[in-house]
Design a protein around this motif. Structure first.
Motif, short mmCIF file in Angstrom:
data_model
loop_
_atom_site.label_atom_id
_atom_site.label_comp_id
_atom_site.label_asym_id
_atom_site.label_seq_id
_atom_site.Cartn_x
_atom_site.Cartn_y
_atom_site.Cartn_z
N GLN A 73 -6.46 3.28 -4.98
CA GLN A 73 -7.37 3.51 -3.86
C GLN A 73 -7.85 4.95 -4.06
OE1 GLN A 73 -5.49 3.98 -0.05
NE2 GLN A 73 -7.31 3.46 1.10
N ALA B 156 -0.65 4.46 -0.91
CA ALA B 156 -1.59 5.53 -1.26
C ALA B 156 -1.73 6.59 -0.17
CB ALA B 156 -2.96 4.91 -1.55
N GLY B 157 -0.94 6.46 0.91
CA GLY B 157 -1.06 7.42 2.02
C GLY B 157 -0.57 8.81 1.61
N LEU B 158 -0.91 9.80 2.42
CA LEU B 158 -0.59 11.19 2.08
C LEU B 158 0.83 11.59 2.51
CD1 LEU B 158 -3.97 12.88 3.06
CD2 LEU B 158 -3.16 12.25 0.77
N GLY B 159 1.39 10.85 3.43
CA GLY B 159 2.76 11.16 3.86
C GLY B 159 2.88 12.52 4.52
N THR B 160 1.95 12.84 5.39
CA THR B 160 1.93 14.20 5.98
C THR B 160 3.14 14.47 6.87
OG1 THR B 160 0.53 13.36 7.75
CG2 THR B 160 -0.59 14.45 5.93
N ARG B 161 3.72 13.43 7.46
CA ARG B 161 4.86 13.68 8.36
C ARG B 161 6.09 14.15 7.60
NH1 ARG B 161 5.26 8.11 11.17
NH2 ARG B 161 4.18 7.54 9.27
N PRO C 210 -7.79 8.12 0.37
CA PRO C 210 -6.97 7.49 1.41
C PRO C 210 -7.77 7.26 2.70
CG PRO C 210 -6.34 9.79 1.16
CD PRO C 210 -7.44 9.54 0.18
N LEU C 211 -8.54 6.19 2.72
CA LEU C 211 -9.42 5.92 3.86
C LEU C 211 -8.79 4.98 4.88
CD1 LEU C 211 -12.88 5.55 2.03
CD2 LEU C 211 -11.97 7.53 3.26
N GLY C 212 -7.48 4.82 4.77
CA GLY C 212 -6.80 4.02 5.79
C GLY C 212 -6.14 2.77 5.22
N PRO D 14 0.84 -1.20 0.00
CA PRO D 14 0.00 0.00 0.00
C PRO D 14 0.88 1.25 0.00
CG PRO D 14 -0.42 -1.43 1.92
CD PRO D 14 0.88 -1.83 1.32
N LYS E 88 6.09 9.83 -0.73
CA LYS E 88 7.01 9.51 0.37
C LYS E 88 7.84 8.27 0.03
CE LYS E 88 5.07 7.41 3.91
NZ LYS E 88 4.33 7.18 5.17
P1 UTP Z 1 0.88 5.85 7.38
O1 UTP Z 1 0.15 5.70 8.64
O2 UTP Z 1 2.38 5.91 7.45
O3 UTP Z 1 0.30 7.12 6.63
O4 UTP Z 1 0.43 4.68 6.43
P2 UTP Z 1 0.96 7.97 5.50
O5 UTP Z 1 -0.11 8.76 4.86
O6 UTP Z 1 1.78 7.13 4.57
O7 UTP Z 1 2.00 8.92 6.26
P3 UTP Z 1 1.77 10.06 7.35
O8 UTP Z 1 1.48 9.35 8.63
O9 UTP Z 1 0.65 10.96 6.90
O10 UTP Z 1 3.07 10.79 7.36
C1 UTP Z 1 0.98 3.38 6.49
C2 UTP Z 1 1.01 2.80 5.09
O11 UTP Z 1 -0.30 2.64 4.58
C3 UTP Z 1 -0.45 3.30 3.34
C4 UTP Z 1 0.67 4.34 3.31
O12 UTP Z 1 1.02 4.65 1.98
C5 UTP Z 1 1.76 3.64 4.09
O13 UTP Z 1 2.50 2.74 3.28
N1 UTP Z 1 -1.79 3.89 3.28
C6 UTP Z 1 -2.27 4.60 4.32
C7 UTP Z 1 -2.56 3.68 2.15
O14 UTP Z 1 -2.14 3.04 1.17
N2 UTP Z 1 -3.83 4.21 2.12
C8 UTP Z 1 -4.32 4.92 3.15
O15 UTP Z 1 -5.49 5.35 3.05
C9 UTP Z 1 -3.53 5.13 4.27
#
Ligand code: UTP
Length: 292
Positions: free
Chosen positions: A103, A11-16, A106-108, A9, A26
């Motif tokens: 996805q 698709a997260g936003l990588g806000t940190r 980004p619903l988790g 996965p 990220k």
């Molecule tokens: P994280 O909790 O690290 O979130 O997701 P994030 O968005 O990547 O980073 P921060 O916390 O905002 O900095 C854990 C993993 O799950 C994926 C992310 O890409 C990461 O590999 N993920 C998370 C998804 O694919 N989809 C989501 O909706 C959320």
């Protein structure tokens, strides 16, 4: 049944990591010269899993391009006599079979995994979070596959962390499987809690980003409501799964870096650079010269 599919996965936003992640994923941040996601794909390959399913989202095209053939770059490198580098670039695109899925929101993490339901179908599969870079003699995933092969049940990778840090993770309550072969590294999980307060945590054993899951997880994720942060949490799905079938936790052998966190990313960069044959010595000398 053997594990033949690995879900990544991304698709997260990588806000940190903002602003670095405003316009680039990220997962493409490099540790020395290799993107995080390539470490994960190489671990899949070294664990002899032939197929990767990426769950991607908006703004993640760079990942697809990274694992694709780049004729322009290869021609350019060939024209400049850089054959070795050309071969290296070509080898990245032939690491494995890859499928990309979107996805849409980004619903988790739980939701990202649920997106792969039709593709994974009715077989066990691995999940790797590329934030967690693991340096080990035997790939972490391969170690976990041995547990899966013995028990035929889901396995999550565990790490012990100082109590004050447990609230960043899913934490398990479990009992050690008494068996010489597993040498105190294997736990039968009784319960899981997402991000507990240190005082309330059931142990100091936390789940890190490597999983082998049975396909029964899909039904549980489909019924998991949005939890912390309005997201469908994998830990909540695992908790439901635990009510139906056993789940094991495995303290892997090796060192994990949390490269999704800025300090963890720097630690990974320094330690992996020190290990590099092409630059480790010079880098060590440089670090020693610093007036710290
Ligand atoms: P994280 O909790 O690290 O979130 O997701 P994030 O968005 O990547 O980073 P921060 O916390 O905002 O900095 C854990 C993993 O799950 C994926 C992310 O890409 C990461 O590999 N993920 C998370 C998804 O694919 N989809 C989501 O909706 C959320």
């Amino acid at each position: 049944m053997t594990v033949r599919k690995a879900v990544l996965p991304v698709a997260g936003l990588g806000t940190r990591f903002l602003p670095a992640t405003k316009a680039q994923p990220k997962e493409m941040l490099p540790i020395v010269d290799k993107p995080l996601v390539q470490y994960a794909v190489e671990e899949v390959r070294a664990s002899e899993i032939p197929l990767v399913i990426f769950v991607t989202g908006r703004g993640k095209n760079a990942i697809e391009n990274h694992f694709d053939v780049s004729f322009e770059l290869e021609n350019e490198l060939a024209g400049r006599g850089k054959q070795e580098l050309r071969e290296q670039m070509r080898s990245i695109s032939s690491l494995l079979e890859i499928i990309y899925l979107r996805q849409k929101q980004p619903l988790g993490l739980g939701h990202a995994i649920l997106t792969t339901r039709e593709l994974v179908a009715d077989e066990p599969f691995a999940v790797l979070l590329s934030d967690d870079v693991i340096d080990s003699r035997v790939p972490c995933l391969k170690q976990m596959m041995q547990v899966y092969e013995e028990f035929g049940a889901s396995v999550v990778a565990l790490q012990r962390v100082p109590r004050q840090h447990v609230s960043s993770y899913g934490v398990i309550r479990g009992s050690a499987v008494r068996n010489k072969h597993w040498n105190g590294r294997l736990f039968s999980i009784e319960d899981l809690v997402e991000k507990p307060k240190p005082r309330e945590a059931p142990s100091d054993l936390v789940i890190i980003g490597r999983y082998i899951l049975t396909p029964a997880i899909f039904r549980e994720l489909a019924e998991t409501r949005r939890g912390a942060g309005g997201e469908i949490q994998l830990t909540d799905g695992l908790r439901r799964l635990r009510a139906r079938e056993p789940i094991y936790g495995y303290l892997f052998e090796g060192k994990r870096y949390d490269a999704g966190d800025k300090l963890g990313f720097l630690k990974a960069t320094v330690e992996l650079a020190l290990k590099r044959p092409d630059m480790g010595r010079d880098f060590r000398r440089y670090l020693k010269s610093l007036d710290l």
